[in-house]
Design a protein around this motif. Structure first.
Motif, mmCIF file in Angstrom:
data_model
loop_
_atom_site.group_PDB
_atom_site.id
_atom_site.type_symbol
_atom_site.label_atom_id
_atom_site.label_comp_id
_atom_site.label_asym_id
_atom_site.label_seq_id
_atom_site.Cartn_x
_atom_site.Cartn_y
_atom_site.Cartn_z
ATOM 1 N N VAL A 104 0.859 -1.439 0.048
ATOM 2 C CA VAL A 104 -0.104 0.087 -0.021
ATOM 3 C C VAL A 104 0.889 1.272 0.076
ATOM 4 N N ALA A 105 1.989 1.254 0.763
ATOM 5 C CA ALA A 105 2.789 2.334 0.965
ATOM 6 C C ALA A 105 3.280 3.025 -0.319
ATOM 7 N N TYR A 106 3.834 1.910 -0.962
ATOM 8 C CA TYR A 106 4.982 2.220 -2.306
ATOM 9 C C TYR A 106 3.809 2.406 -3.527
ATOM 10 N N GLN A 144 1.641 -4.908 -7.845
ATOM 11 C CA GLN A 144 0.272 -5.237 -7.982
ATOM 12 C C GLN A 144 -0.050 -6.678 -8.428
ATOM 13 N N VAL A 145 0.380 -7.356 -9.147
ATOM 14 C CA VAL A 145 0.479 -8.518 -9.668
ATOM 15 C C VAL A 145 0.630 -9.503 -8.210
ATOM 16 N N LEU A 146 1.801 -9.067 -7.349
ATOM 17 C CA LEU A 146 1.881 -9.954 -6.204
ATOM 18 C C LEU A 146 0.862 -9.965 -5.146
ATOM 19 N N VAL A 150 -1.611 -13.026 -4.008
ATOM 20 C CA VAL A 150 -1.978 -13.308 -2.627
ATOM 21 C C VAL A 150 -3.533 -13.121 -2.375
ATOM 22 N N ALA A 151 -4.271 -12.228 -2.618
ATOM 23 C CA ALA A 151 -5.580 -12.141 -2.568
ATOM 24 C C ALA A 151 -6.305 -13.353 -3.277
ATOM 25 N N VAL A 152 -5.923 -13.586 -4.356
ATOM 26 C CA VAL A 152 -6.663 -14.816 -4.806
ATOM 27 C C VAL A 152 -6.424 -16.054 -3.912
#
Length: 632
Positions: A104-106, A144-146, A150-152
């Motif tokens: 989120v920060a980056y 974003q891909v990572l 993780v969410a999936v």
């Protein structure tokens, strides 16, 4: 999230020989080695940190993005700041410290900072096209891909093996797509090459292949002496602070990454020593702060030992020996072979006491030396800052053995301000552009922020060409010529070699008998014929040697000479009014928008033939060279 961690833990124990029953995702014992390898990838790019972003994460991410944009609007070094932040994130990923906070920060930092930075005219779409900034963009996409993977995995309840497989598959597809897109972009000329200044950071200073970069003394390589000269005693603390920072969590990793990157660039280019100043101050604070805390603990333990010795309290209740024996330990323990007494054995209590006392003594000694050196160091810093802040346009010299204050350069700028029209254009080498603008308040043809290599080469061509040829160009661009003279190591005659080299890189016919003007000064250190006939040399030495008049009155007229001959100003005669009016027309300034300060401008039509004969300077890493060759 908790269920997934339990599954990963169970799978890890199973792969290590644990006794737990297989969990979902570990299909059979035959799949264990393969899962172990993919599990390593999972651990490397995900780690055990599942910290979620907080309100503070969003605030700091957005704030840092705004700060980066402000830097992009005011300083060309914003590229360094962007890449240091990106490098910190990469190092964190390699250390297995990925977390929701980091993502989120980056993401907020990059998205907000880039969206605002592209609004700055001189930056434009550079963050999305320049090779020196694409690394940060690539990292943004990777995160974003990572995060999506993780969410999936969380939604589907993947175990370690399934999550790792998903990441490998997705990243492989994305990498293939990125390679294809990059190939198309390079072929189409979409991506801008590394700038000469950036390229010079990765090659030896004198071999960048760009005469403009190589002409600047501050672009020379740094050395250990450079660190000591600029940082003083603080340089001694850098290795210790760096080592301690590696154990300081996320903040420590950032500080270490920043310090290593800035140290590398400072060694490659001496002027970049300024980049390591904040990092060196922080590392010194880490080293001295840690030393102070450790010393205070040792002093506290030493005082406790002293109190215990006086009161006879050991701090530990003795089990089978007297209190004095527990503190000091017996001098002899049993007998060795042959009935001979063994050597005295000191118990851990006494050995530990000696270490504590010795540690306290050494720590206090070092802190005492630091305390005594602090006033000296502060005074040195003040003197150093004053020396660096002294204006170089006012200097001290000796005339007939008497010290004098030489204000020639300053008075030259003041003369321009008070004795030339407000719309006067001043031709000079780019070194003096900022002072002409700031002090004389006149338009200069170039300054230290002129990025157009071809334009600097144009100025070089005017100054080193014979007067007739120089005047034919200058009358369409300038009203006055500013020359730094005085037979000094830094005057324009000493710099004329660089003017010739840079000019010849775009105008190959500048030195007809000497391609590239490489023999501007011959091997026996005598001036070449081309140098003697150059406009800058004749303006420099006009009426100096035996009163010889070297400046042709048909082209230029001297209107000012300073007290000590350091500054000479010449008026360009027969200035083209048509070209001056054409250049003053707002429609010809090519501003990015009406009323904007960013106006690249263009040359007047009278110089069209000259512009058509120049060769666009192409660096060795310029990807557009092949396209130009194909076009020809």
């Amino acid at each position: 999230g908790g269920e997934m961690r339990q599954r990963r833990t169970a799978l890890g124990k199973e792969l290590k020989g644990g006794v737990e029953e297989p969990v979902q995702g570990s299909r059979s014992a035959a799949s264990a080695p393969r899962a172990g390898g993919l599990g390593w990838i999972e651990e490397a790019f995900f780690g055990n940190k599942n910290e979620s972003a907080t309100a503070k994460t969003y605030v700091f991410g957005l704030g840092s993005g705004v700060a980066y944009a402000a830097m992009a609007a005011t300083w060309g070094g914003h590229v360094f700041a962007l890449n240091v932040v990106a490098l910190h994130v990469v190092v964190s990923l390699l250390c297995g410290r990925y977390s929701g906070k980091l993502h989120v920060a980056y993401s907020r930092f990059y998205a907000v900072g880039t969206a605002l930075a592209v609004q700055v005219p001189v930056v434009g779409w550079g963050p999305l096209r320049s090779l020196e900034q694409l690394g940060a963009l690539a990292l943004f996409c990777v995160l974003q891909v990572l995060a999506g993977c993780v969410a999936v995995s969380r939604v589907r309840g993947h175990g370690a093996e399934a999550a790792a497989r998903l990441k490998v598959g997705v990243f492989a597809a994305c990498a293939a797509s990125a390679v294809l897109a990059a190939a198309v972009g390079f072929r189409a000329g979409y991506f801008a090459p590394f700038s000469p200044r950036v390229a010079s950071l990765f090659v030896k200073h004198t071999k960048t292949g760009n005469p403009l970069v190589d002409s600047v003394a501050e672009h020379s390589q740094g050395s250990a002496g450079t660190f000591w000269y600029n940082l003083g005693e603080v340089a001694v603390t850098l290795p210790f602070g760096l080592g301690l920072s590696l154990f300081g969590g996320d903040a420590g990793i950032f500080l270490a990454t920043y310090a290593v990157a800035s140290a590398y660039f400072a060694l490659k280019m001496s002027r970049l020593i300024v980049l390591i100043a904040p990092a060196s101050a922080a590392l010194a604070g880490v080293a001295l702060g840690t030393l102070f805390e450790w010393t205070m603990r040792q002093v506290e333990k030493t005082l406790a030992l002293g109190i215990n010795a006086v009161t006879g309290v050991s701090g530990k209740k003795p089990s089978s020996a007297s209190s004095s024996e527990a503190l000091e330990g017996p001098s002899v323990v049993g007998k060795g072979d042959g009935g001979k007494p063994r050597k005295p054995v000191v118990r851990a209590g006494r050995e530990s006491s000696v270490k504590v006392i010795l540690g306290a003594f050494v720590g206090v000694l070092i802190l005492g030396v630091v305390f005594m050196r602090t006033p000296v160091y502060l005074k040195t810093c003040q003197e150093f800052g004053q020396r660096r802040s002294d204006p170089r346009i006012v200097t001290m010299a000796h005339v007939n053995g008497n010290p004098v204050v030489v204000k020639d350069i300053l008075k030259g700028f003041i003369w321009l301000r008070d004795n030339t029209p407000d719309d006067a254009r001043i031709l000079s080498w780019w070194d003096y552009g900022y002072q002409i603008t700031g002090i004389a308040n006149r338009t200069t043809l170039a300054d230290g922020n002129t990025w157009n290599h071809e334009h600097i080469a144009m100025i070089g061509k005017i100054l080193v060409s014979p007067q007739k040829e120089a005047h034919a160009i200058a009358r369409h661009l300038a009203d006055y010529v500013y020359v730094l003279a005085g037979n000094s190591y830094d005057d324009d005659l000493a710099k004329s070699g660089h003017m010739a080299f840079i000019g010849a890189s775009v105008f190959p016919d500048l030195c007809p008998k000497d391609p590239g003007c490489r023999n501007w000064i011959t091997k026996d250190n005598t001036p070449s014929e081309a140098m003697l006939k150059s406009t800058i040399a004749q303006m420099h030495s006009h009426k100096v040697y035996e009163g010889r008049e070297l400046v042709d009155p048909k082209y230029f007229r001297e209107v000012y000479k300073s007290q000590y001959g350091r500054v000479r100003i010449y008026k360009v005669l027969h200035v083209s009014k048509k070209s001056k009016e054409w250049l003053a027309d707002p429609a010809n300034k090519l501003c990015d928008r009406e009323g904007s300060w960013y106006c690249p401008g263009q040359y007047p039509p009278a110089l069209k033939d000259l512009i058509s004969r120049r060769k666009t300077y192409a660096r060795s890493e310029d990807f557009n060279r092949k396209r130009e060759a194909d076009a020809n």
